[in-house]
Scaffold this motif. Structure first.
Motif, PDB file in Angstrom:
ATOM      1  N   LEU A  83       8.010   0.293  -3.038  1.00 37.68           N
ATOM      2  CA  LEU A  83       8.153   1.755  -3.014  1.00 37.68           C
ATOM      3  C   LEU A  83       6.775   2.382  -2.823  1.00 37.68           C
ATOM      4  N   SER A  84       6.542   2.918  -1.640  1.00 40.39           N
ATOM      5  CA  SER A  84       5.245   3.509  -1.309  1.00 40.39           C
ATOM      6  C   SER A  84       5.288   5.014  -1.545  1.00 40.39           C
TER       7      SER A  84
ATOM      8  N   ILE B  74      10.311   4.840   0.506  1.00 35.34           N
ATOM      9  CA  ILE B  74       9.151   5.725   0.544  1.00 35.34           C
ATOM     10  C   ILE B  74       9.407   6.997  -0.259  1.00 35.34           C
ATOM     11  N   CYS B  75       8.583   7.236  -1.243  1.00 33.91           N
ATOM     12  CA  CYS B  75       8.396   8.474  -1.998  1.00 33.91           C
ATOM     13  C   CYS B  75       9.683   9.196  -2.395  1.00 33.91           C
ATOM     14  N   ILE B  76      10.040  10.299  -1.718  1.00 36.29           N
ATOM     15  CA  ILE B  76      11.161  11.129  -2.158  1.00 36.29           C
ATOM     16  C   ILE B  76      12.478  10.362  -2.140  1.00 36.29           C
TER      17      ILE B  76
ATOM     18  N   PHE C 130       0.822  -1.215   0.000  1.00 35.33           N
ATOM     19  CA  PHE C 130       0.000   0.000   0.000  1.00 35.33           C
ATOM     20  C   PHE C 130       0.857   1.267   0.000  1.00 35.33           C
ATOM     21  N   PRO C 131       0.234   2.436  -0.286  1.00 36.70           N
ATOM     22  CA  PRO C 131       0.972   3.695  -0.410  1.00 36.70           C
ATOM     23  C   PRO C 131       1.480   4.259   0.913  1.00 36.70           C
TER      24      PRO C 131
ATOM     25  N   SER D  29       7.594  -2.474  -6.885  1.00 36.28           N
ATOM     26  CA  SER D  29       6.168  -2.215  -6.734  1.00 36.28           C
ATOM     27  C   SER D  29       6.004  -0.751  -6.346  1.00 36.28           C
ATOM     28  N   TYR D  30       5.280  -0.018  -7.186  1.00 35.36           N
ATOM     29  CA  TYR D  30       5.115   1.431  -7.026  1.00 35.36           C
ATOM     30  C   TYR D  30       3.666   1.672  -6.610  1.00 35.36           C
TER      31      TYR D  30
END
Length: 274
Positions: A167-168, A144-146, A37-38, A192-193
């Motif tokens: 990669l959330s 994670i993100c950035i 999940f994100p 996984s994005y």
């Protein structure tokens, strides 16, 4: 099988958790063993849904996390879900990914290491360690993100011998997808994005293979959705990335194959002559 989940993220923790659990059921029905999940999927993400930590009801967060973990155990499904991890006041929370096993136990937590300027000065406490865990013999890393803009992090996971990086995201510009594809190709592993549904119009969730190509992309219409993908190293297109490129790059990065071929030649040493 891995499910990359594009959930709806709001300021309502109970609503977020309901979306997460709905997608978990869909993922398991499709045969997935792990649902990803994100960023901020459970609690919401700072600067967007969260403007002040005092507005977060941590009792509700704990309750909904427990319900989500219990469902993971019921479904026999591994779950990696984003959320803020409360620290002892006055310390700000971590921006984290919780790893829940298929028995419903919390077995690990990844705390975002590379925070944005706004995150580190106003909202979150940084983490400092990578996280690798195994499911059915597959090794997964977390980011994670950035952190997408820090190639060393993805190279570190290659050295840690992961098969895939989860990669959330909570990001609404398309260049992050391109970066994720590049990291998958450069390091010859799956990525996984998982992005928020409200960012999907320009940056949809996706699964990228070791060759950097998309194996599946979620709907970009702002709705919750998921893609389920079998991670199959025997796929013919992955032969070069997995059995040739990745071992060669590791060997090349060590450098000895080049150092032992260095020559003592004046035409090599003098860089001012044609």
């Amino acid at each position: 099988m891995l499910a990359t989940c594009q959930s709806l993220i709001t300021a309502d923790v109970r609503g977020n958790a309901a979306h997460i659990r709905s997608l978990m059921r869909q993922a398991r029905a499709a045969g997935a063993r792990l649902a990803h999940f994100p960023e901020g999927a459970l609690t919401g993400y700072a600067k967007h849904q969260i403007r002040d930590w005092s507005a977060v009801d941590w009792n509700v967060v704990r309750e909904e996390f427990k319900r989500t973990a219990a469902l993971a155990g019921e479904l026999e499904l591994w779950v990696v879900v984003g959320g803020a991890h409360r620290l002892t006041p006055p310390h700000w929370p971590h921006n984290s990914l919780y790893v829940i096993s298929d028995s419903g136990e919390l077995v690990g937590r990844y705390d975002k290491r590379f925070l944005s300027n706004t995150e580190v000065t106003s909202f979150y406490t940084p983490g400092f360690e990578p996280l690798v865990f195994e499911v059915d013999g597959w090794r997964f890393g977390c980011a994670i993100c950035i952190e997408t803009v820090f190639p060393a992090l993805f190279a570190e996971y290659e050295r840690l011998d992961v098969d895939a990086v989860l990669l959330s995201m909570y990001y609404n510009l398309p260049e992050r997808n391109l970066m994720a594809q590049a990291h998958a190709s450069i390091n010859s592993y799956w990525i996984s994005y998982a992005n928020s549904a409200d960012c999907s119009a320009v940056s949809p969730s996706a699964l990228y293979g070791p060759d950097g190509l998309a194996l599946g992309v979620c709907e970009g219409n702002g709705s919750a959705s998921l893609i389920c993908t079998v991670l199959d190293p025997a796929t013919p297109e992955f032969d070069v990335p997995l059995t040739k490129a990745r071992p060669w790059r590791r060997l090349a990065s060590a450098g000895e194959i080049y150092r032992q071929r260095r020559v003592d030649d004046e035409r090599s040493c003098d860089q001012t002559r044609f």
